[in-house]
Write an enzyme that holds these catalytic residues in place. Structure first.
Site, PDB file in Angstrom:
ATOM      1  N   ASP A  36       0.679  -0.977   0.028  1.00 56.46           N
ATOM      2  CA  ASP A  36       0.131   0.257  -0.158  1.00 56.46           C
ATOM      3  C   ASP A  36       0.880   1.241  -0.136  1.00 56.46           C
ATOM      4  O   ASP A  36       0.374   2.542   0.079  1.00 56.46           O
ATOM      5  CB  ASP A  36      -0.923  -0.032   1.235  1.00 56.46           C
ATOM      6  CG  ASP A  36      -0.321   0.214   2.499  1.00 56.46           C
ATOM      7  OD1 ASP A  36       0.929  -0.046   2.606  1.00 56.46           O
ATOM      8  OD2 ASP A  36      -0.760   0.189   3.558  1.00 56.46           O
ATOM      9  N   GLY A  37       2.010   1.142  -0.102  1.00 55.27           N
ATOM     10  CA  GLY A  37       3.078   2.341  -0.180  1.00 55.27           C
ATOM     11  C   GLY A  37       3.674   2.767   1.369  1.00 55.27           C
ATOM     12  O   GLY A  37       4.549   3.492   1.009  1.00 55.27           O
ATOM     13  N   ARG A  93       8.991  24.724  -2.858  1.00 52.54           N
ATOM     14  CA  ARG A  93       8.360  25.469  -4.053  1.00 52.54           C
ATOM     15  C   ARG A  93       7.149  25.920  -3.347  1.00 52.54           C
ATOM     16  O   ARG A  93       6.683  26.908  -3.772  1.00 52.54           O
ATOM     17  CB  ARG A  93       8.250  24.791  -5.125  1.00 52.54           C
ATOM     18  CG  ARG A  93       9.858  24.537  -6.085  1.00 52.54           C
ATOM     19  CD  ARG A  93       9.536  23.942  -7.322  1.00 52.54           C
ATOM     20  NE  ARG A  93       9.265  22.701  -7.157  1.00 52.54           N
ATOM     21  CZ  ARG A  93       8.914  21.976  -8.326  1.00 52.54           C
ATOM     22  NH1 ARG A  93       9.240  22.452  -9.475  1.00 52.54           N
ATOM     23  NH2 ARG A  93       8.590  20.708  -8.232  1.00 52.54           N
ATOM     24  N   HIS A 127      14.844  26.286  -2.422  1.00 53.95           N
ATOM     25  CA  HIS A 127      14.526  27.097  -3.499  1.00 53.95           C
ATOM     26  C   HIS A 127      14.066  28.629  -3.251  1.00 53.95           C
ATOM     27  O   HIS A 127      14.325  29.490  -4.173  1.00 53.95           O
ATOM     28  CB  HIS A 127      12.908  26.424  -3.805  1.00 53.95           C
ATOM     29  CG  HIS A 127      12.272  27.165  -4.952  1.00 53.95           C
ATOM     30  ND1 HIS A 127      12.768  27.230  -6.169  1.00 53.95           N
ATOM     31  CD2 HIS A 127      11.022  28.066  -5.045  1.00 53.95           C
ATOM     32  CE1 HIS A 127      11.966  27.864  -6.865  1.00 53.95           C
ATOM     33  NE2 HIS A 127      11.052  28.310  -6.200  1.00 53.95           N
ATOM     34  N   LYS A 189       9.861  33.582 -17.849  1.00 52.94           N
ATOM     35  CA  LYS A 189       8.966  32.382 -17.766  1.00 52.94           C
ATOM     36  C   LYS A 189       7.574  32.787 -17.205  1.00 52.94           C
ATOM     37  O   LYS A 189       7.608  33.237 -15.994  1.00 52.94           O
ATOM     38  CB  LYS A 189       9.841  31.326 -16.977  1.00 52.94           C
ATOM     39  CG  LYS A 189       8.928  29.943 -16.982  1.00 52.94           C
ATOM     40  CD  LYS A 189       9.927  28.930 -16.382  1.00 52.94           C
ATOM     41  CE  LYS A 189       9.787  28.754 -14.657  1.00 52.94           C
ATOM     42  NZ  LYS A 189      10.663  27.713 -14.201  1.00 52.94           N
ATOM     43  N   SER A 221      13.121  19.468 -12.817  1.00 51.75           N
ATOM     44  CA  SER A 221      11.973  18.390 -12.383  1.00 51.75           C
ATOM     45  C   SER A 221      11.691  17.716 -13.738  1.00 51.75           C
ATOM     46  O   SER A 221      12.088  16.674 -14.321  1.00 51.75           O
ATOM     47  CB  SER A 221      10.990  19.102 -11.771  1.00 51.75           C
ATOM     48  OG  SER A 221      10.006  17.993 -11.448  1.00 51.75           O
ATOM     49  N   THR A 222      10.605  18.181 -14.397  1.00 51.50           N
ATOM     50  CA  THR A 222       9.944  17.655 -15.649  1.00 51.50           C
ATOM     51  C   THR A 222      11.061  18.143 -16.893  1.00 51.50           C
ATOM     52  O   THR A 222      10.887  17.394 -17.836  1.00 51.50           O
ATOM     53  CB  THR A 222       8.580  18.339 -16.055  1.00 51.50           C
ATOM     54  OG1 THR A 222       8.821  19.772 -16.148  1.00 51.50           O
ATOM     55  CG2 THR A 222       7.602  18.027 -14.899  1.00 51.50           C
TER      56      THR A 222
HETATM   57  C1  R5P Z   1      11.014  27.291 -10.608  1.00 50.71           C
HETATM   58  O1  R5P Z   1      10.854  28.335 -10.099  1.00 50.71           O
HETATM   59  C2  R5P Z   1      12.372  26.476 -10.454  1.00 50.71           C
HETATM   60  O2  R5P Z   1      13.367  27.279 -10.216  1.00 50.71           O
HETATM   61  C3  R5P Z   1      12.613  25.447 -11.702  1.00 50.71           C
HETATM   62  O3  R5P Z   1      12.806  26.422 -12.596  1.00 50.71           O
HETATM   63  C4  R5P Z   1      11.523  24.508 -11.830  1.00 50.71           C
HETATM   64  O4  R5P Z   1      10.950  23.924 -10.673  1.00 50.71           O
HETATM   65  C5  R5P Z   1      11.911  23.551 -12.766  1.00 50.71           C
HETATM   66  O5  R5P Z   1      10.857  22.678 -13.031  1.00 50.71           O
HETATM   67  P1  R5P Z   1      10.518  21.850 -14.318  1.00 50.71           P
HETATM   68  O6  R5P Z   1      11.824  21.130 -14.688  1.00 50.71           O
HETATM   69  O7  R5P Z   1       9.379  21.148 -14.032  1.00 50.71           O
HETATM   70  O8  R5P Z   1      10.091  23.082 -15.268  1.00 50.71           O
END
Ligand code: R5P
Length: 295
Positions: A36-37, A93, A127, A189, A221-222
């Site tokens: 179940d994790g 974040r 962050h 951004k 991250s992504t």
């Molecule tokens: C955002 O403010 C962070 O500094 C990174 O730019 C962000 O979290 C990167 O996330 P991802 O790789 O998902 O775009």
């Protein structure tokens, strides 16, 4: 009695280096994940003057959070002095209310770690300062910038430009560029607060023609922030692009997508697997000594 370091498996390599530098003993824990994790953790009982836990709160974030909290809670039974080195502090974040009703989860994380008895915390390039301010125990935020600069210098790029994909990273890009002795550039951004989707507005940037780029961010991250930035930079006919970050989370195929988008190399600090390019063991060891003098 003695001083011990406990780490998760991923950061064992980093923990070994820190243990060697500080002359601490290494101890381990066993982890089983139930169907179940739930995490089932067993740690070796030790008699310790001091215990250092080295463990990031990276994906699976909630599981690693509970593992860090449980390990601190247990370590407190063996020593009064338990320092948590959390190279990547998940949830940092979530440091502000962006939309009404949003919970500032980093506050909950801070309260949880304090409630289980952590004596002090060391993080790497957290962050934001807002996130840092949520902690009420002694905390050191180790800057990875000097180590990043050392690495950039090794690339021996002629006249590079240091680029931040967003305004939030502008101070980092500026301080790196000041030490490297190069220019810096901050892209704009936009992140949709509801969907999280990002878009970097197209800027006409004349002076990057054929110049090599070092794209810096605190975390990937992504990979979407970096890929969007690369697209803009390529449209402006830049030279080679190198990506440097502190925390290479790199979800799923993020690494391949970034390389495919036209990046030469992704360089990062060893905060997630302990094996990445930029070794932070010396700076972490120094910070452990510094924080011990404060508690
Ligand atoms: C955002 O403010 C962070 O500094 C990174 O730019 C962000 O979290 C990167 O996330 P991802 O790789 O998902 O775009």
């Amino acid at each position: 009695m003695g001083n011990f370091i406990i780490s998760n498996k991923e950061l064992q390599h980093l923990a070994m280096k820190v243990a060697y530098k500080l002359n601490y003993e290494l101890s381990t824990y066993e982890l089983r994940v139930f169907a179940d994790g739930e995490s089932k953790i067993t740690i070796k009982q030790i008699n310790a003057d001091r215990i250092i836990l080295i463990h990031s709160i990276n994906p699976p974030v909630d599981s690693n959070l509970i593992r860090v909290a449980s390990l601190i809670h247990e370590a407190k039974k063996y020593s009064n002095s338990v320092i948590a080195v959390v190279p990547y502090m998940g949830y940092a974040r979530q440091d502000k209310m962006f939309l009404d009703g949003e919970i500032i989860t980093i506050e909950v994380v801070a309260k949880l770690l304090e409630a289980v008895g952590v004596s002090a915390i060391i993080v790497l390039d957290i962050h934001s300062d807002f996130a840092l301010q949520k902690f009420n125990v002694p905390i050191i935020n180790v800057s990875v910038v000097p180590a990043i600069v050392e690495h950039i210098n090794k690339l021996k790029l002629a006249n590079p430009i240091i680029v931040s994909p967003d305004f939030g990273g502008s101070n980092r890009a500026r301080s790196i560029s000041e030490i490297v002795g190069s220019e810096h550039l901050v892209l704009r951004k936009h992140r949709d607060k509801k969907t999280g989707r990002i878009k970097i507005r197209f800027n006409k940037i004349n002076h990057i023609n054929n110049r090599d780029i070092v794209l810096v961010d605190d975390m990937i991250s992504t990979g979407n922030s970096i890929i969007n930035a690369v697209e803009i930079l390529k449209k402006n006919k830049c030279g080679k692009i190198f990506v440097v970050c502190t925390h290479a989370i790199l979800i799923g195929d993020a690494k391949d997508r970034i390389i495919k988008s036209g990046v030469e190399k992704i360089i990062s600090a060893n905060t997630i697997t302990g094996h990445e390019d930029i070794d932070m063991s010396s700076l972490i060891s120094k910070s452990i000594k510094d924080i011990i003098s404060k508690i």
